[in-house]
Scaffold this motif. Sequence first.
Motif: not given
Length: 582
Positions: A287-302
Amino acid sequence: MSSHVDARPPSPDDQVTHGHGDTLWKRPTVAMLKSRSFWIGNYDYAALLSVKNKHIPFFAPNQPVPVLLALILGLQHALAMMGGLVVPPILLGGAAGAGLTSGDQIYLVSACLIWCGLGTLLQVSRIPIGKGYYIGSGVLNVIGTSFAFVNTGLTFLNNEFTRGNCKLAEDGSKLPCPEAFGAMLGTASVVALVAILFAFTPPRFLRRIFTPLVTGSILLTIGLSLMGSGITNWAGGSGCQSGGLCPSDNAPMAAPWGSPRLIGLGFLVWISIITFDLLGPPLVKNASVMLGLIVGFIVSAACGYFEQSTIDNAPAATFLWVTRFPLSIRGELVLPYLAAMLIVISEGVGNITATCEISRLPIEGPRYSSHVQGGLLSDALWACLAGLATVPPSTTFSQNVSVIALSNNASRVAGYVCGVILLLAGIFSKIGALFVVAPASVIGGMTTFLFSSVCVAGLKILSGVHWSRRNRFIATASLSLGFAAICSPSWFSNFFTYSGPNTALRGFLDALTLIVEESYLITLIIAVPLQAVIPLGEDDVVPVRDGEPVEVLGRTKSARYQHSIEQVDGDEEMALGPVDSK
């Protein structure tokens, strides 16, 4: 039913019982529902989270698995494909394509998740329709939106704005053009009818057309063609390159195209994918691609990049046909989409063969052919109906084959769970809203990685080709125009100068222009005929069986046709053609 996990490799009897039957389990009794083995079993769950190599027991396609394990593995399959699944609707419906409203884009992402979830449920099934034919592959294959139509669709949509069929705002930005989007969907559905006929074509004939030389070249040019969209988004998006701020002047945390912080957001996703894959356990690697995208979601939202009002305004739940697009057929899309559909067919054969092989099922004989026939028919029907469901064409995804390999689980139960998870993710439309409001740089960091992996898959397939003089000539001739279309996408635009009232002629000439300027289409159209008419040379023949010469059309010393596959995070990652006969 017993959920006991047997750590030994399955015996031939196990294969007959679990691998070749079509029934997953008997109806559970009250006693079974109360048992620990039914819900948890004795599976070593820690092995999925261990970075060390551990023995994981094998589950055959029709072997029951504990409920907890089915949920974990189904979620793993869903996460492995979800990042690639949402890319086509985001590109085609967003600023790079039809410029749809944010509400329509949210619906489109949700509709794709719903449709692919339902398609996965059908693909994993094995429904007899009489005379030995089936709908559904009966193995653990999943359905996602196809990359094969994306670049052609983007070219068509942007041409509609250039010609004035779709309107631009005073500042040059695109106004929503659902009519062009509907034309793309309608044409794809009509063209997909051809794929249904191919579902009844013996796999060996399809493999002779889509050899490793053809499929490797196609994958390479598809990946290279899409890289432009990926890197454009990484730098901020396609609607703000000529000036202004990305994604718009009044957007939160807006910045100029190519600014360091936008590129940094994309880099964060890109490096996160690499880190998860390098350091993570099997469950994380898949799930590395989806997890990497989730990291981007979290940082950009924060950091305040998300437009919260869009998420708040998104409905809590949605389903298909909540939003509709006016369907039509455009002549200039018929020929390009027909070629793209051939690619989808070859993907299906390759992915189903790979799943059968890794599921320890035979890859020759009537049983194997029935898996391919049922899978192709299911795939073709779903791609044909996709436009009617307001969804771009779908296809089988191959990265899930690697999930089977790493988890040692080929049980169809995990496929059913995956389909249900995708269905629920689409129904709860706030999830789709996250993909739409995410900064283009975040999406670009993910898609650039995905599109590059498609290129690498093509290179891997080509590396196994027997590079005789004949094959070198075919590759050179086909890729010469394929690469030309990538280096100078509009080089053929002024070849036809007709501007009269004959719309049919105009559509035909536009179709020819689109084919020549679409790298993978022109590569396919040149390579397949050349492969059929150019005779074999002395270096194409190797004596390998009883002193008789065996034609080498792909890999050295090939005596039978099979398939090879390279894991990538997209839907165009298969190889069809000969492999060593050992």
